[in-house]
Enzyme design. Structure first.
Site, short mmCIF file in Angstrom:
data_model
loop_
_atom_site.label_atom_id
_atom_site.label_comp_id
_atom_site.label_asym_id
_atom_site.label_seq_id
_atom_site.Cartn_x
_atom_site.Cartn_y
_atom_site.Cartn_z
N LYS A 9 0.81 -1.21 0.00
CA LYS A 9 0.00 0.00 0.00
C LYS A 9 0.85 1.27 0.00
O LYS A 9 2.07 1.21 0.20
CB LYS A 9 -0.94 -0.03 1.21
CG LYS A 9 -1.97 -1.16 1.14
CD LYS A 9 -2.86 -1.14 2.36
CE LYS A 9 -3.94 -2.21 2.29
NZ LYS A 9 -4.84 -2.15 3.46
N PHE A 57 -15.68 2.60 6.70
CA PHE A 57 -14.29 2.97 6.39
C PHE A 57 -14.02 3.11 4.90
O PHE A 57 -12.91 3.46 4.49
CB PHE A 57 -13.32 1.94 6.99
CG PHE A 57 -13.54 0.53 6.49
CD1 PHE A 57 -13.03 0.11 5.27
CD2 PHE A 57 -14.26 -0.37 7.26
CE1 PHE A 57 -13.23 -1.19 4.82
CE2 PHE A 57 -14.47 -1.68 6.82
CZ PHE A 57 -13.95 -2.08 5.59
N ARG A 85 -1.87 -14.66 4.54
CA ARG A 85 -2.60 -13.94 5.59
C ARG A 85 -1.93 -14.16 6.96
O ARG A 85 -1.89 -13.25 7.79
CB ARG A 85 -4.07 -14.34 5.58
CG ARG A 85 -4.73 -13.80 4.29
CD ARG A 85 -6.20 -14.04 4.20
NE ARG A 85 -6.98 -13.27 5.13
CZ ARG A 85 -7.31 -11.99 4.97
NH1 ARG A 85 -6.87 -11.31 3.93
NH2 ARG A 85 -8.07 -11.38 5.86
N THR A 91 -5.34 -7.32 10.63
CA THR A 91 -5.52 -5.99 10.03
C THR A 91 -5.03 -4.89 10.94
O THR A 91 -4.38 -3.94 10.50
CB THR A 91 -7.02 -5.78 9.70
OG1 THR A 91 -7.46 -6.83 8.84
CG2 THR A 91 -7.25 -4.44 9.02
N ARG A 102 2.63 -6.71 9.35
CA ARG A 102 1.92 -5.57 9.95
C ARG A 102 2.44 -5.23 11.35
O ARG A 102 2.51 -4.06 11.71
CB ARG A 102 0.42 -5.84 9.97
CG ARG A 102 -0.17 -5.78 8.56
CD ARG A 102 -1.62 -6.13 8.55
NE ARG A 102 -2.22 -5.90 7.24
CZ ARG A 102 -3.24 -6.59 6.77
NH1 ARG A 102 -3.78 -7.56 7.51
NH2 ARG A 102 -3.74 -6.32 5.59
N ASN A 112 -2.06 0.01 7.02
CA ASN A 112 -1.50 -1.25 7.52
C ASN A 112 -0.58 -1.96 6.54
O ASN A 112 -0.47 -3.18 6.55
CB ASN A 112 -2.62 -2.17 8.01
CG ASN A 112 -3.57 -2.58 6.90
OD1 ASN A 112 -3.32 -2.33 5.73
ND2 ASN A 112 -4.67 -3.20 7.27
N HIS A 115 -2.19 -5.34 1.54
CA HIS A 115 -3.47 -6.03 1.30
C HIS A 115 -3.17 -7.48 0.98
O HIS A 115 -2.18 -7.78 0.30
CB HIS A 115 -4.19 -5.39 0.10
CG HIS A 115 -5.32 -6.21 -0.43
ND1 HIS A 115 -6.59 -6.13 0.08
CD2 HIS A 115 -5.36 -7.16 -1.41
CE1 HIS A 115 -7.37 -6.98 -0.58
NE2 HIS A 115 -6.65 -7.61 -1.49
#
EC number: 2.7.4.6
Length: 140
Positions: A9, A57, A85, A91, A102, A112, A115
């Protein structure tokens, strides 16, 4: 072999963590089969995250994802979706396990770092959103 989509991100790019996160991904046994740097418009970010349109959000997410460059990648590995994941963590970085992407690099639930697709089906849809079939290259 399963595939998943990740996006490094805008906060990851801004903090100059592309190399660190990519290294962690490869060391975890993932093969990068597609990768590019791009900048999403608000329209493109909105389309990608349309599934969240009714969530509170959504507007903030679209603003953030269009705030700077990002790096989408298609990753390949056995059990890619679940393993990725696990690698990236919860998250909310405050809830993420030690050593996860993260926990190491994210500042907040909203920013964070990364994705990760939540299912193999969504990974295929999300991968096609960013990459044409000829852009996905497997190197043995």
């Amino acid at each position: 072999m399963e595939r998943t989509l990740t996006i490094l991100k805008p906060d990851c790019v801004r903090k100059q963590l592309i190399g660190a996160v990519t290294d962690k991904i490869e060391r975890a046994g993932f093969r990068i089969v597609a990768m590019k740097k791009t900048r999403l418009t608000k329209e493109t970010a909105g389309a990608f995250y349309a599934v969240h349109k009714e969530r509170p959000f959504y507007g903030e997410l679209v603003e953030f994802m269009s705030s700077g460059p990002c790096v989408p990648m298609i990753l390949e590995k056995e059990n890619a979706v679940a393993d990725f994941r696990t690698l990236i963590g919860a998250t909310d970085p405050a809830e993420a396990a030690e050593g996860t992407v993260r926990k190491l690099y994210a500042d907040s639930k909203g920013e964070n770092i990364v994705h990760g697709s939540d299912s193999a089906e969504n990974a295929a849809i999300e991968g096609a959103f960013f990459f044409a079939a000829e852009e996905v290259v497997r190197v043995d």
